[in-house]
Motif scaffolding. Structure first.
Motif, PDB file in Angstrom:
ATOM      1  N   SER A  91      12.022  -4.680  -1.530  1.00 45.68           N
ATOM      2  CA  SER A  91      10.869  -3.796  -1.371  1.00 45.68           C
ATOM      3  C   SER A  91      10.000  -3.805  -2.636  1.00 45.68           C
ATOM      4  O   SER A  91       8.778  -3.977  -2.582  1.00 45.68           O
ATOM      5  CB  SER A  91      11.405  -2.382  -1.102  1.00 45.68           C
TER       6      SER A  91
ATOM      7  N   GLN B 242      -6.665   2.188   6.076  1.00 36.66           N
ATOM      8  CA  GLN B 242      -6.370   0.762   6.235  1.00 36.66           C
ATOM      9  C   GLN B 242      -6.584   0.343   7.689  1.00 36.66           C
ATOM     10  O   GLN B 242      -7.177  -0.690   7.968  1.00 36.66           O
ATOM     11  CB  GLN B 242      -4.921   0.481   5.826  1.00 36.66           C
TER      12      GLN B 242
ATOM     13  N   VAL C 202      -1.351 -12.810   1.323  1.00 35.36           N
ATOM     14  CA  VAL C 202      -2.107 -11.665   0.785  1.00 35.36           C
ATOM     15  C   VAL C 202      -3.393 -12.161   0.120  1.00 35.36           C
ATOM     16  O   VAL C 202      -4.467 -11.575   0.275  1.00 35.36           O
ATOM     17  CB  VAL C 202      -1.240 -10.874  -0.228  1.00 35.36           C
TER      18      VAL C 202
ATOM     19  N   VAL D 220       3.054   2.007  -1.521  1.00 36.23           N
ATOM     20  CA  VAL D 220       2.257   1.469  -0.402  1.00 36.23           C
ATOM     21  C   VAL D 220       2.631   2.203   0.890  1.00 36.23           C
ATOM     22  O   VAL D 220       3.747   2.722   1.001  1.00 36.23           O
ATOM     23  CB  VAL D 220       2.508  -0.049  -0.215  1.00 36.23           C
ATOM     24  N   PRO D 221       1.719   2.223   1.868  1.00 37.10           N
ATOM     25  CA  PRO D 221       2.097   2.793   3.165  1.00 37.10           C
ATOM     26  C   PRO D 221       3.199   1.946   3.820  1.00 37.10           C
ATOM     27  O   PRO D 221       3.174   0.721   3.745  1.00 37.10           O
ATOM     28  CB  PRO D 221       0.806   2.712   3.988  1.00 37.10           C
TER      29      PRO D 221
ATOM     30  N   SER E 284       9.385   2.277  -2.127  1.00 34.76           N
ATOM     31  CA  SER E 284       7.991   1.827  -2.224  1.00 34.76           C
ATOM     32  C   SER E 284       6.996   2.659  -1.447  1.00 34.76           C
ATOM     33  O   SER E 284       5.798   2.452  -1.580  1.00 34.76           O
ATOM     34  CB  SER E 284       7.857   0.395  -1.678  1.00 34.76           C
TER      35      SER E 284
ATOM     36  N   PRO F  60      -5.739  -5.781   5.289  1.00 35.88           N
ATOM     37  CA  PRO F  60      -4.473  -5.376   4.650  1.00 35.88           C
ATOM     38  C   PRO F  60      -3.285  -6.144   5.226  1.00 35.88           C
ATOM     39  O   PRO F  60      -3.219  -6.376   6.429  1.00 35.88           O
ATOM     40  CB  PRO F  60      -4.364  -3.885   4.987  1.00 35.88           C
ATOM     41  N   CYS F  61      -2.376  -6.535   4.340  1.00 33.04           N
ATOM     42  CA  CYS F  61      -1.148  -7.213   4.765  1.00 33.04           C
ATOM     43  C   CYS F  61       0.031  -6.260   4.599  1.00 33.04           C
ATOM     44  O   CYS F  61       0.322  -5.821   3.489  1.00 33.04           O
ATOM     45  CB  CYS F  61      -0.901  -8.466   3.924  1.00 33.04           C
ATOM     46  N   HIS F  62       0.686  -5.942   5.700  1.00 37.75           N
ATOM     47  CA  HIS F  62       1.900  -5.126   5.684  1.00 37.75           C
ATOM     48  C   HIS F  62       3.070  -6.065   5.948  1.00 37.75           C
ATOM     49  O   HIS F  62       3.317  -6.435   7.097  1.00 37.75           O
ATOM     50  CB  HIS F  62       1.845  -4.028   6.752  1.00 37.75           C
TER      51      HIS F  62
ATOM     52  N   MET G 161       4.689   5.730   0.435  1.00 37.70           N
ATOM     53  CA  MET G 161       3.846   6.844  -0.010  1.00 37.70           C
ATOM     54  C   MET G 161       4.337   8.164   0.586  1.00 37.70           C
ATOM     55  O   MET G 161       3.721   9.198   0.394  1.00 37.70           O
ATOM     56  CB  MET G 161       2.388   6.578   0.353  1.00 37.70           C
TER      57      MET G 161
ATOM     58  N   VAL H  59       1.482  -6.809  -1.719  1.00 36.20           N
ATOM     59  CA  VAL H  59       1.163  -6.424  -0.338  1.00 36.20           C
ATOM     60  C   VAL H  59       0.455  -5.070  -0.292  1.00 36.20           C
ATOM     61  O   VAL H  59       0.566  -4.258  -1.213  1.00 36.20           O
ATOM     62  CB  VAL H  59       2.439  -6.361   0.549  1.00 36.20           C
ATOM     63  N   ASP H  60      -0.257  -4.851   0.817  1.00 32.99           N
ATOM     64  CA  ASP H  60      -0.973  -3.588   1.029  1.00 32.99           C
ATOM     65  C   ASP H  60      -0.096  -2.566   1.726  1.00 32.99           C
ATOM     66  O   ASP H  60      -0.491  -1.404   1.891  1.00 32.99           O
ATOM     67  CB  ASP H  60      -2.214  -3.837   1.895  1.00 32.99           C
ATOM     68  N   GLY H  61       1.053  -2.979   2.193  1.00 27.94           N
ATOM     69  CA  GLY H  61       1.960  -2.084   2.898  1.00 27.94           C
ATOM     70  C   GLY H  61       3.198  -2.844   3.318  1.00 27.94           C
ATOM     71  O   GLY H  61       3.300  -4.055   3.146  1.00 27.94           O
ATOM     72  N   ILE H  62       4.156  -2.095   3.865  1.00 29.55           N
ATOM     73  CA  ILE H  62       5.399  -2.708   4.351  1.00 29.55           C
ATOM     74  C   ILE H  62       5.583  -2.292   5.788  1.00 29.55           C
ATOM     75  O   ILE H  62       5.407  -1.126   6.112  1.00 29.55           O
ATOM     76  CB  ILE H  62       6.614  -2.252   3.502  1.00 29.55           C
TER      77      ILE H  62
ATOM     78  N   HIS I 191      13.231   1.726   2.216  1.00 31.05           N
ATOM     79  CA  HIS I 191      11.874   1.257   1.893  1.00 31.05           C
ATOM     80  C   HIS I 191      10.985   2.423   1.471  1.00 31.05           C
ATOM     81  O   HIS I 191      10.219   2.325   0.510  1.00 31.05           O
ATOM     82  CB  HIS I 191      11.236   0.577   3.114  1.00 31.05           C
TER      83      HIS I 191
ATOM     84  N   VAL J 229       6.137  -5.686  -3.216  1.00 30.31           N
ATOM     85  CA  VAL J 229       4.978  -4.865  -3.612  1.00 30.31           C
ATOM     86  C   VAL J 229       4.444  -5.329  -4.966  1.00 30.31           C
ATOM     87  O   VAL J 229       3.250  -5.592  -5.126  1.00 30.31           O
ATOM     88  CB  VAL J 229       5.369  -3.366  -3.685  1.00 30.31           C
TER      89      VAL J 229
ATOM     90  N   MET K  96      -9.436  -1.359   5.202  1.00 31.43           N
ATOM     91  CA  MET K  96      -9.463  -1.276   3.734  1.00 31.43           C
ATOM     92  C   MET K  96      -8.174  -1.819   3.135  1.00 31.43           C
ATOM     93  O   MET K  96      -7.088  -1.480   3.597  1.00 31.43           O
ATOM     94  CB  MET K  96      -9.632   0.182   3.285  1.00 31.43           C
ATOM     95  N   ARG K  97      -8.312  -2.646   2.097  1.00 35.99           N
ATOM     96  CA  ARG K  97      -7.145  -3.090   1.346  1.00 35.99           C
ATOM     97  C   ARG K  97      -6.575  -1.882   0.593  1.00 35.99           C
ATOM     98  O   ARG K  97      -7.242  -0.858   0.464  1.00 35.99           O
ATOM     99  CB  ARG K  97      -7.516  -4.219   0.357  1.00 35.99           C
ATOM    100  N   LEU K  98      -5.381  -2.043   0.055  1.00 37.97           N
ATOM    101  CA  LEU K  98      -4.660  -0.904  -0.530  1.00 37.97           C
ATOM    102  C   LEU K  98      -5.468  -0.156  -1.595  1.00 37.97           C
ATOM    103  O   LEU K  98      -5.607   1.078  -1.540  1.00 37.97           O
ATOM    104  CB  LEU K  98      -3.331  -1.385  -1.121  1.00 37.97           C
TER     105      LEU K  98
END
Lengths: 355, 103
Positions: free
Chosen positions: A343, B25, A310, A69-70, B9, A316-318, B11, A352-355, B5, A347, B30-32
């Motif tokens: 982490s 996003q 979420v 995830v981003p 996890s 998106p949820c980070h 990118m 989640v869509d990101g952290i 992190h 995920v 946009m969702r993941l």
């Protein structure tokens, strides 16, 4: 003798527990979140997955390839040049250099610029400096670069600000005066946050990260949501992240509302709906770490709250996964074993869509 | 901690395609999954390739959208972001500001 696995307490201390005891703590943490938020607890399979993550033999764990995830950043380059108060490591470097180190050396997916105080209010006298630094960052960097700061309504109350301290007023049983003070501080904060971001957007900022919304209670949330709404109207393409301070909005005022919803007492799955309505692009759910409980308990609780947010969200949820939140120990140097386990769990289980 | 992190996890930003997925996003809510699908389609790769440094290194250099190491002559900063705008079909604020400056 039963096999014991190492894990951490919420303050970071290493402990050893049996699989059965770890699972019992996961179940207890999940149940606490489910009870408080009136949300579903995790399934048996999800709890077993969390148990596998916590008891994995390696020091470091990671998500399954393809599930990455981003990772967005708060505090900005203060992490590099800041002092202990900001969890900084005191390396003398400009904020541009610090930001580029995050981009080129750390592999950050996004970055942000932040003022050394990291609150919006003190940015006002140095706004030109912030704009200049943002321009330099935008000219040199490729990854999304936001401006980050805390709404921090506490700075608007005496002795630091112009409005009488609501805590002092409440102690004197002046409840309506305290509520007025919170409302005035909130309105002042909206004006400041919008003004600061108007300046930064004009020099090319990608957007803003509202960090630790709600740290000063519902007045803080009121100010932040209204600032987001105004900024979204003025800058339709601006990137806006709404990151929270805690899992529960504290009712310091008690009666403040946003779009007809009372802010006091909202949990992450309810907070996200208002952030979305105000115009945020991404939302940062938070669950604070209890230092007296194990990371198994804290992670169970955090993943349960986050999963519900979420699920409820359309944006998106980070998840906020810094020191002392998200099941990560409350420590300036959180152990890598605990961070990577939290982490992976947030995920793979919370989705989640990101952290 | 942030590095932990990123390694567990993340990118990995410009090492792969994390910055591009994050941009979708932020710019389009946009969702993941949707953001990964969108970027993967634009790049002509699979979703898993978006976090693969081996695959993305060559693609980033070919498209001139910014590479992690300092390659002389490759687009950097706003120049790279202008190429990202074209690739993803989005407007980036600093690119607009730059265009207005030179107009």
């Amino acid at each position: 003798m039963a096999t014991e696995y190492f894990l951490r307490m919420g303050d970071g201390q290493k402990i050893f527990m049996t699989k059965e005891d770890i699972l019992a703590d996961i179940e207890s943490g999940c149940a606490d979140a489910a009870d408080l938020g009136d949300i579903p607890t995790l399934s048996e399979d999800e709890m077993d997955h969390m148990l596998d993550i916590i008891t994995a033999p390696g020091r470091i764990v990671g998500v399954e390839p393809g599930l990455e995830v981003p990772v967005t950043h708060d505090i900005g380059a203060i992490r590099i040049d800041g002092d202990q108060g900001n969890s900084g490591v005191g390396i003398p470097a400009s904020r541009l250099v610090g930001s580029m180190v995050h981009e080129r050396a750390f592999g950050a997916d996004t970055m942000e610029l932040g003022h050394i105080d990291y609150s919006f209010k003190p940015v006002k006298p140095v706004i030109s400096q912030e704009c200049q630094t943002m321009e330099s960052c935008q000219q040199n960097m490729v990854i999304p670069m936001l401006y980050g700061a805390m709404p921090n309504m506490g700075l608007y109350y005496t002795p630091d600000g112009p409005f009488e301290n609501p805590g002092d007023l409440m102690k004197a049983f002046k409840i309506s005066e305290a509520q007025d003070s919170i409302q005035h501080a909130g309105d002042h904060g909206i004006r400041d946050m919008v003004w600061i971001m108007q300046k930064l957007q004009k020099v090319g900022s990608d957007g803003v990260n509202f960090d630790t919304i709600g740290a000063a209670g519902d007045g803080d949330v009121y100010a932040s949501l209204n600032a987001i709404e105004q900024l979204r109207k003025e800058f339709p393409n601006m990137y806006i992240n709404a990151g929270m301070a805690g899992e529960l909005v504290l009712g310091m005022h008690g009666d403040l509302e946003y779009d007809g919803t009372r802010l006091a007492g909202l949990w992450p799955h309810e907070q996200v709906l208002l952030a979305e309505k105000a115009g945020a692009n991404t939302f940062g759910p938070v669950c604070n770490t209890n230092t007296s409980k194990t990371t198994a308990w804290n992670l169970g609780r955090s993943v349960t709250f986050t999963k519900a947010a979420v699920k409820a969200s359309n944006i998106p949820c980070h998840a906020d996964m810094g020191m002392g939140v998200g099941g990560i120990p409350m420590l300036e140097t959180p152990p890598i074993d605990a961070v990577t386990r939290a982490s992976k769990a947030i995920v793979e289980i919370a989705g989640v869509d990101g952290i | 901690m942030p590095i932990s992190h990123i390694m567990a996890s993340g990118m990995t930003g410009m090492r792969a395609a994390g910055d591009l997925v994050a941009r979708m996003q932020f710019s389009k809510n946009m969702r993941l999954g949707e953001a990964k699908d969108f970027v993967a389609k634009k790049l002509g790769v699979s979703n898993a390739d978006l976090s693969d440094e081996f695959v993305m290194r060559e693609i980033r250099e070919e498209l001139d959208i910014g590479v992690i190491t300092s390659v002389p002559g490759c687009a950097k900063g706003i120049a790279a972001k202008m190429n990202i705008e074209k690739l993803l079909g989005i407007d980036i604020n600093c690119c607009d500001t730059f265009r207005n400056t030179i107009a």
